[in-house]
Write a protein that holds these residues in place. Structure first.
Motif, PDB file in Angstrom:
ATOM      1  N   LEU A 104     -41.869  32.856  47.940  1.00 29.44           N
ATOM      2  CA  LEU A 104     -42.865  32.795  46.458  1.00 29.44           C
ATOM      3  C   LEU A 104     -44.260  33.027  46.941  1.00 29.44           C
ATOM      4  CD1 LEU A 104     -41.663  30.068  44.234  1.00 29.44           C
ATOM      5  CD2 LEU A 104     -42.241  32.223  43.603  1.00 29.44           C
ATOM      6  N   GLU A 156     -36.160  25.856  39.046  1.00 30.14           N
ATOM      7  CA  GLU A 156     -37.310  26.564  38.656  1.00 30.14           C
ATOM      8  C   GLU A 156     -37.657  27.270  39.931  1.00 30.14           C
ATOM      9  OE1 GLU A 156     -40.285  23.478  37.459  1.00 30.14           O
ATOM     10  OE2 GLU A 156     -38.977  23.506  35.342  1.00 30.14           O
ATOM     11  N   ARG A 157     -37.435  26.880  41.037  1.00 33.52           N
ATOM     12  CA  ARG A 157     -37.538  27.583  42.271  1.00 33.52           C
ATOM     13  C   ARG A 157     -36.471  28.612  42.785  1.00 33.52           C
ATOM     14  NH1 ARG A 157     -42.072  25.045  46.246  1.00 33.52           N
ATOM     15  NH2 ARG A 157     -43.415  24.233  44.414  1.00 33.52           N
ATOM     16  N   THR A 217     -44.577  29.447  38.834  1.00 33.13           N
ATOM     17  CA  THR A 217     -43.690  28.476  39.334  1.00 33.13           C
ATOM     18  C   THR A 217     -44.095  27.274  38.763  1.00 33.13           C
ATOM     19  OG1 THR A 217     -42.666  29.949  40.576  1.00 33.13           O
ATOM     20  CG2 THR A 217     -42.403  27.585  41.187  1.00 33.13           C
ATOM     21  N   GLN A 267     -44.078  25.575  35.401  1.00 34.13           N
ATOM     22  CA  GLN A 267     -42.774  25.103  34.916  1.00 34.13           C
ATOM     23  C   GLN A 267     -42.543  23.821  34.575  1.00 34.13           C
ATOM     24  OE1 GLN A 267     -39.944  28.038  33.995  1.00 34.13           O
ATOM     25  NE2 GLN A 267     -42.315  28.844  34.078  1.00 34.13           N
TER      26      GLN A 267
END
Lengths: 366, 366
Positions: B14, B87-88, B315, B318
């Motif tokens: 990310l 979410e990751r 991210t 979220q």
């Protein structure tokens, strides 16, 4: 005075002071009058309308209030000029459709405007900034008296002034105030208020009168009836109701501050963010967002000296005002881009909204 | 390594560099494997799932790739922790629903994640930033080989690896890339692209896989079939298609710049204006607006060093990531306010979008 001189300034009634009324934008009183022995404009032949105009013109020119005024036959105005007068509430949407035989006269500060051969031979109005129906009524009554001395108005001693439409017979008066009601709209109470006002015989309309949409959270409240009540009684009743609506609007704003502060901050912040950074915006969206900036101003999010700019933008961002800025005919999307540009440039001088003070401000004014 | 260490950093995949790929956010390859002579998790009794987990754990602990890794049984994770892993993209939505008998292991840079007793006994994936399916495949193949040496996988010499769902039988491989396609969405060509990709047997899905909505203009493209084709052929075909979609996205962006510049500037400007000034924003709206900021970045409206912040916000804004910031349980509207606050604060360091350069930037990169 030519058309451009008229536009140079937003007009006294639009030129809101930093201390302007936080709810009532403007007050207006208009009177409908007709000459005896002449058919109403809707029934009249062209020649008859021209004759009426010829009879009325000298009387208008003699009015002290109309010294150095702007005057024009409707056929001499371009569509853009007509539309600008509509956007400034100086003529009606209907009058903008008129040509030969119809005319308009507007005094230099644009507080008095007289339409000839709209629905009636004479539709004369006085406009005032803020909540000031009495002074608007006094101003237009003076004009009425002075014209009455020179022209014979159709009048029946039993029912009063005769007009083309029965809804105006009697006083021929329509008094109205333009109210900015973002609190009632955000609190979802506006329909309830409109229904209550309607029930007691008053009308609530959008910003350009009958049948128009409520944009920018602006609503006109006016009398419906013109018969069986004196001008003074009509004004007294209208003022009472407007006072009540103002109170409800203040309550709604207070309640939003105390119960929906995040929503309020969000609405004002987003409006500012979008207006500062959009590259294309419709007249409708612009009005609605400027209304939220205006609410922010009332609640202390922006310094008071910016009020004038916001109020001016609500008029100058209208389609015909934008068209006036350029010689080329603008398509709708070109206007939307020009509007976004003008608003962006104006808002550059504004600081970011300081909505942290909403609570205190409101408490201080409560 | 504990859970918080895992979160300290957004994870290597990310952690986008300023030179990140402008369309492909990340590449992922996951393999499904099952132990012989043990029922699939969906059919297994609790004791059988626990037995499988006990057999798999030592093998995982011996993997060099999982040194200093994070590992946990699913029943030991809180709902918020599970949701953060979703979410990751480190576990699936389905796996977040699992408890006793299921587990997850994630290496320190969060580029390898292994689910035990999801739909299959083993679901192992490697993630890479940008368009790098080959390196993701190599990484997960190494893990696969090392596990295979210790565990006996259910394998049929005719059809390949056996899996709980027939759609995974064969290679057990799902390779996918997460694409950011704002150009195709704004140009209204995305549905056409999705249909074409579907027609040739690949799947296009939302950001959390099967059946999820496309938020933030993010789309996953992956292989549908796992049978009758080698891993290399699957990857080759997938890469070809992704290259084509990237080309279409670039064309769409170029076309927007040359034909709809005002719309593009408007979209990026409004996104920036709203994110800088909103006081309440849903996760969905935030993702969609951040996507437009990302597009603005690609087109030169913001300095490239801000890319990392925008990607991280996609991210960290979220729901579960926000919940993690506070000890109190947040209601949805509280999260929306916290999200707006965090984004506002981050964007304070951003300059206003300089969309005037859109034309030149695009021309330079064309």
């Amino acid at each position: 005075m030519n058309f451009d001189d008229l536009l140079h300034d937003p007009g006294e009634w639009l030129n809101s002071a930093p201390t302007a009324h936080p709810v009532v934008i403007s007050s207006r009183v208009r009177l409908a009058r007709n000459l005896v022995n002449h058919p109403f404009p809707g029934w009249a032949k062209k020649a008859e309308r021209i004759e009426v105009l010829h009879r009325i013109k000298p009387a208008l020119l003699s009015l002290p209030a109309l010294e150095h005024s702007f005057g024009s036959d409707m056929n001499e105005l371009s569509p853009v000029q007509k539309q600008i007068l509509v956007e400034r509430h100086l003529i009606s949407v209907e009058h903008a459709g008129k040509g030969v035989g119809s005319a308009v006269a507007i005094n230099a500060p644009a507080t008095i405007s007289i339409m000839v051969n709209e629905e009636d031979h004479l539709r004369m109005q006085a406009l005032r900034p803020g909540f000031d129906l009495d002074s608007a009524f006094d101003a237009i009554s003076l004009v009425d008296d002075q014209l009455d001395a020179q022209l014979e108005f159709a009048f029946d001693s039993d029912i009063g002034f005769l007009t083309a439409c029965p809804t105006n017979v009697g006083t021929g008066m329509r008094a109205s105030a333009m109210l900015h009601l973002p609190g009632l709209v955000l609190a979802d109470q506006i329909n309830q208020i409109i229904q209550s006002v309607n029930k007691i015989g008053l009308a609530v309309r959008g910003i350009h009168g009958e049948g128009t949409e409520a944009l920018g959270n602006l609503f006109q409240i006016s009398n419906q009836t013109t018969l069986g009540e004196s001008e003074y009684d009509i004004l007294r009743r209208l003022k009472e109701i407007i006072h009540t609506v103002i109170k409800h609007e203040h309550n709604a704003r207070r309640k939003l501050v105390s119960e929906k502060l995040a929503t309020l901050r969000d609405q004002v912040g987003r409006a500012y963010g979008i207006l500062c950074h959009s590259w294309s915006i419709s007249s409708k969206e612009a009005l609605n967002l400027l209304s939220l900036i205006k609410l922010g101003l009332d609640l202390g999010a922006f310094p008071k000296e910016f009020r004038r700019e916001v109020d001016a933008l609500m008029t100058t961002s209208q389609p015909a005002h934008l068209q006036k800025l350029t010689d080329e005919k603008l398509a709708a999307d070109e206007r939307d881009r020009l509007r976004a540009f003008i608003i962006r440039e104006k808002l550059k001088s504004f600081p970011s909204p300081d909505t942290s003070s909403f609570g205190e401000e409101q408490a201080a004014s409560a």
